[in-house]
Write a protein that holds these residues in place. Structure first.
Motif, PDB file in Angstrom:
ATOM      1  N   GLU A 101       0.861  -1.174   0.000  1.00 16.20           N
ATOM      2  CA  GLU A 101       0.000   0.000   0.000  1.00 16.20           C
ATOM      3  C   GLU A 101       0.903   1.231   0.000  1.00 16.20           C
ATOM      4  OE1 GLU A 101      -2.640   3.077   0.770  1.00 16.20           O
ATOM      5  OE2 GLU A 101      -1.163   2.572   2.301  1.00 16.20           O
ATOM      6  N   ILE A 102       0.518   2.264  -0.717  1.00 16.57           N
ATOM      7  CA  ILE A 102       1.415   3.405  -0.935  1.00 16.57           C
ATOM      8  C   ILE A 102       1.834   4.105   0.348  1.00 16.57           C
ATOM      9  CG2 ILE A 102       0.663   3.774  -3.303  1.00 16.57           C
ATOM     10  CD1 ILE A 102      -0.945   6.205  -2.231  1.00 16.57           C
ATOM     11  N   GLY A 103       1.126   3.880   1.431  1.00 14.56           N
ATOM     12  CA  GLY A 103       1.530   4.468   2.707  1.00 14.56           C
ATOM     13  C   GLY A 103       2.692   3.751   3.353  1.00 14.56           C
ATOM     14  N   ILE A 118       8.548   0.333   1.033  1.00 17.28           N
ATOM     15  CA  ILE A 118       8.879   0.677  -0.353  1.00 17.28           C
ATOM     16  C   ILE A 118      10.367   0.978  -0.478  1.00 17.28           C
ATOM     17  CG2 ILE A 118       8.553   2.439  -2.132  1.00 17.28           C
ATOM     18  CD1 ILE A 118       5.548   2.508  -1.185  1.00 17.28           C
ATOM     19  N   SER A 119      10.903   1.717   0.467  1.00 15.95           N
ATOM     20  CA  SER A 119      12.332   2.034   0.456  1.00 15.95           C
ATOM     21  C   SER A 119      13.168   0.762   0.531  1.00 15.95           C
ATOM     22  CB  SER A 119      12.659   2.964   1.624  1.00 15.95           C
ATOM     23  OG  SER A 119      14.031   3.233   1.670  1.00 15.95           O
ATOM     24  N   LEU A 120      12.773  -0.163   1.396  1.00 15.46           N
ATOM     25  CA  LEU A 120      13.484  -1.439   1.514  1.00 15.46           C
ATOM     26  C   LEU A 120      13.453  -2.197   0.193  1.00 15.46           C
ATOM     27  CD1 LEU A 120      14.817  -3.840   3.013  1.00 15.46           C
ATOM     28  CD2 LEU A 120      12.501  -4.541   3.681  1.00 15.46           C
ATOM     29  N   TYR A 121      12.293  -2.310  -0.420  1.00 18.43           N
ATOM     30  CA  TYR A 121      12.169  -3.069  -1.670  1.00 18.43           C
ATOM     31  C   TYR A 121      13.062  -2.469  -2.748  1.00 18.43           C
ATOM     32  CZ  TYR A 121       7.896  -4.525   0.746  1.00 18.43           C
ATOM     33  OH  TYR A 121       6.991  -4.973   1.677  1.00 18.43           O
ATOM     34  N   GLY A 154     -11.857   3.682   5.148  1.00 17.05           N
ATOM     35  CA  GLY A 154     -12.885   3.577   4.123  1.00 17.05           C
ATOM     36  C   GLY A 154     -12.423   3.844   2.698  1.00 17.05           C
ATOM     37  N   ARG A 155     -11.223   4.352   2.531  1.00 14.65           N
ATOM     38  CA  ARG A 155     -10.757   4.598   1.156  1.00 14.65           C
ATOM     39  C   ARG A 155     -10.235   3.309   0.544  1.00 14.65           C
ATOM     40  NH1 ARG A 155      -5.116   5.070   1.144  1.00 14.65           N
ATOM     41  NH2 ARG A 155      -4.317   5.298   3.250  1.00 14.65           N
ATOM     42  N   VAL A 156     -10.352   3.204  -0.767  1.00 13.82           N
ATOM     43  CA  VAL A 156      -9.833   2.042  -1.478  1.00 13.82           C
ATOM     44  C   VAL A 156      -8.309   2.133  -1.461  1.00 13.82           C
ATOM     45  CG1 VAL A 156      -9.732   0.845  -3.701  1.00 13.82           C
ATOM     46  CG2 VAL A 156     -11.877   1.882  -2.933  1.00 13.82           C
ATOM     47  N   ALA A 157      -7.675   1.045  -1.111  1.00 16.93           N
ATOM     48  CA  ALA A 157      -6.214   1.018  -1.050  1.00 16.93           C
ATOM     49  C   ALA A 157      -5.634   1.182  -2.450  1.00 16.93           C
ATOM     50  CB  ALA A 157      -5.743  -0.300  -0.441  1.00 16.93           C
ATOM     51  N   PHE A 158      -4.498   1.858  -2.527  1.00 16.83           N
ATOM     52  CA  PHE A 158      -3.756   2.011  -3.766  1.00 16.83           C
ATOM     53  C   PHE A 158      -2.433   1.291  -3.573  1.00 16.83           C
ATOM     54  CE2 PHE A 158      -1.233   4.008  -7.061  1.00 16.83           C
ATOM     55  CZ  PHE A 158      -2.137   4.089  -8.110  1.00 16.83           C
ATOM     56  N   LEU A 159      -2.117   0.374  -4.480  1.00 15.68           N
ATOM     57  CA  LEU A 159      -0.961  -0.512  -4.322  1.00 15.68           C
ATOM     58  C   LEU A 159       0.095  -0.293  -5.390  1.00 15.68           C
ATOM     59  CD1 LEU A 159      -2.891  -3.864  -3.722  1.00 15.68           C
ATOM     60  CD2 LEU A 159      -2.053  -2.256  -1.989  1.00 15.68           C
ATOM     61  N   HIS A 160       1.328  -0.492  -4.991  1.00 17.24           N
ATOM     62  CA  HIS A 160       2.444  -0.625  -5.918  1.00 17.24           C
ATOM     63  C   HIS A 160       2.806  -2.110  -5.933  1.00 17.24           C
ATOM     64  CE1 HIS A 160       2.937   3.621  -6.283  1.00 17.24           C
ATOM     65  NE2 HIS A 160       3.472   3.805  -5.077  1.00 17.24           N
ATOM     66  N   TYR A 161       3.163  -2.627  -7.091  1.00 13.73           N
ATOM     67  CA  TYR A 161       3.574  -4.027  -7.258  1.00 13.73           C
ATOM     68  C   TYR A 161       5.058  -4.030  -7.634  1.00 13.73           C
ATOM     69  CZ  TYR A 161      -1.353  -5.128  -7.226  1.00 13.73           C
ATOM     70  OH  TYR A 161      -2.670  -5.265  -6.861  1.00 13.73           O
ATOM     71  N   TYR A 162       5.817  -4.867  -6.930  1.00 15.96           N
ATOM     72  CA  TYR A 162       7.259  -4.954  -7.141  1.00 15.96           C
ATOM     73  C   TYR A 162       7.654  -6.383  -7.551  1.00 15.96           C
ATOM     74  CZ  TYR A 162       8.107  -0.347  -5.193  1.00 15.96           C
ATOM     75  OH  TYR A 162       8.134   1.006  -4.996  1.00 15.96           O
ATOM     76  N   LEU A 163       8.628  -6.471  -8.461  1.00 16.04           N
ATOM     77  CA  LEU A 163       9.136  -7.735  -8.974  1.00 16.04           C
ATOM     78  C   LEU A 163      10.546  -7.959  -8.447  1.00 16.04           C
ATOM     79  CD1 LEU A 163       8.622 -10.087 -11.020  1.00 16.04           C
ATOM     80  CD2 LEU A 163       9.800  -8.651 -12.714  1.00 16.04           C
ATOM     81  N   SER A 164      10.819  -9.184  -8.006  1.00 17.81           N
ATOM     82  CA  SER A 164      12.137  -9.518  -7.480  1.00 17.81           C
ATOM     83  C   SER A 164      13.210  -9.357  -8.553  1.00 17.81           C
ATOM     84  CB  SER A 164      12.151 -10.937  -6.926  1.00 17.81           C
ATOM     85  OG  SER A 164      11.893 -11.887  -7.948  1.00 17.81           O
ATOM     86  N   PRO A 165      14.439  -9.114  -8.100  1.00 16.48           N
ATOM     87  CA  PRO A 165      15.558  -8.962  -9.062  1.00 16.48           C
ATOM     88  C   PRO A 165      15.853 -10.277  -9.786  1.00 16.48           C
ATOM     89  CG  PRO A 165      16.302  -8.533  -6.789  1.00 16.48           C
ATOM     90  CD  PRO A 165      14.875  -8.916  -6.739  1.00 16.48           C
TER      91      PRO A 165
END
Length: 142
Positions: A101-103, A108-111, A131-142
Motif C-alpha cells: 500500500e502506498i503508505g 517501499i524504500s526497503l524493496y 474507508g478509502r480504497v487502497a492504492f498498491l504498488h507491485y514490485y518484482l524480485s531482481p
C-alpha cells in the motif's frame, strides 16, 4: 505490527490463519534469541491482469506475508527475508512479486534498495480502515 504500521490493514479474525493461509506454499522465519522476529511466505494469489501484462513471459508467485517486528528493524532482517522470498520463487522457476500500500514508505524504500522493481500501480479490491480504497504498488524480485 498492526498497532505500529497498520499491517495487516484490517486485523484478521484468525491471526494464526492469517499467518499460515492455505495458499502459502513456502515460508521462512527470522529469529533472534529464539524469538520469531519476522516472516516471509510465498504462494498463489490473484494478481491483477495488468501486473501479468506488465511482466509477460515470466512465471510469477506472490509474496503473501512479509513482516519484521519493529524491535528488529534496521538490522538487515527485512532484506534477508526478501532475499529468501526471491530464492524460494527461483527454486520454483518463478519470480516473486509483492504488493505494498502506498503508505508503506519504509517498506517501499526497503524493496527498492534491495533491487526490486516497481512494475505496476493501481487500486486494490479492498478498503483501508478509513474507508478509502487502497492504492498498491507491485514490485518484482531482481
Amino acid at each position: 505490527m498492526h498497532e505500529t504500521d497498520g499491517y495487516p490493514a484490517v486485523w484478521p479474525e484468525s491471526p494464526a490463519g492469517w499467518l499460515t493461509p492455505a495458499k502459502m506454499v513456502d515460508a521462512r522465519i527470522a529469529e533472534a534469541d529464539g524469538v520469531v522476529v519476522g516472516q516471509v511466505g510465498i504462494g498463489e494469489s490473484m494478481l491483477p491482469a495488468a501486473v501479468r501484462d506488465d511482466v509477460p513471459d515470466v512465471a510469477l508467485i506472490s509474496v503473501i506475508r512479509l513482516f519484521v517486528a519493529p524491535s528488529s528493524r534496521k538490522r538487515g532482517v527485512g532484506r534477508r527475508l526478501l532475499d529468501a522470498a526471491a530464492e524460494m520463487a527461483e527454486q520454483r522457476g518463478c519470480r516473486a512479486v509483492l504488493d505494498v500500500e502506498i503508505g508503506g514508505v519504509a517498506a517501499i524504500s526497503l524493496y527498492e534498495r534491495a533491487g526490486w522493481k516497481r512494475v505496476h500501480s493501481g487500486l486494490a479490491n479492498w478498503t483501508m480502515p478509513d474507508g478509502r480504497v487502497a492504492f498498491l504498488h507491485y514490485y518484482l524480485s531482481p
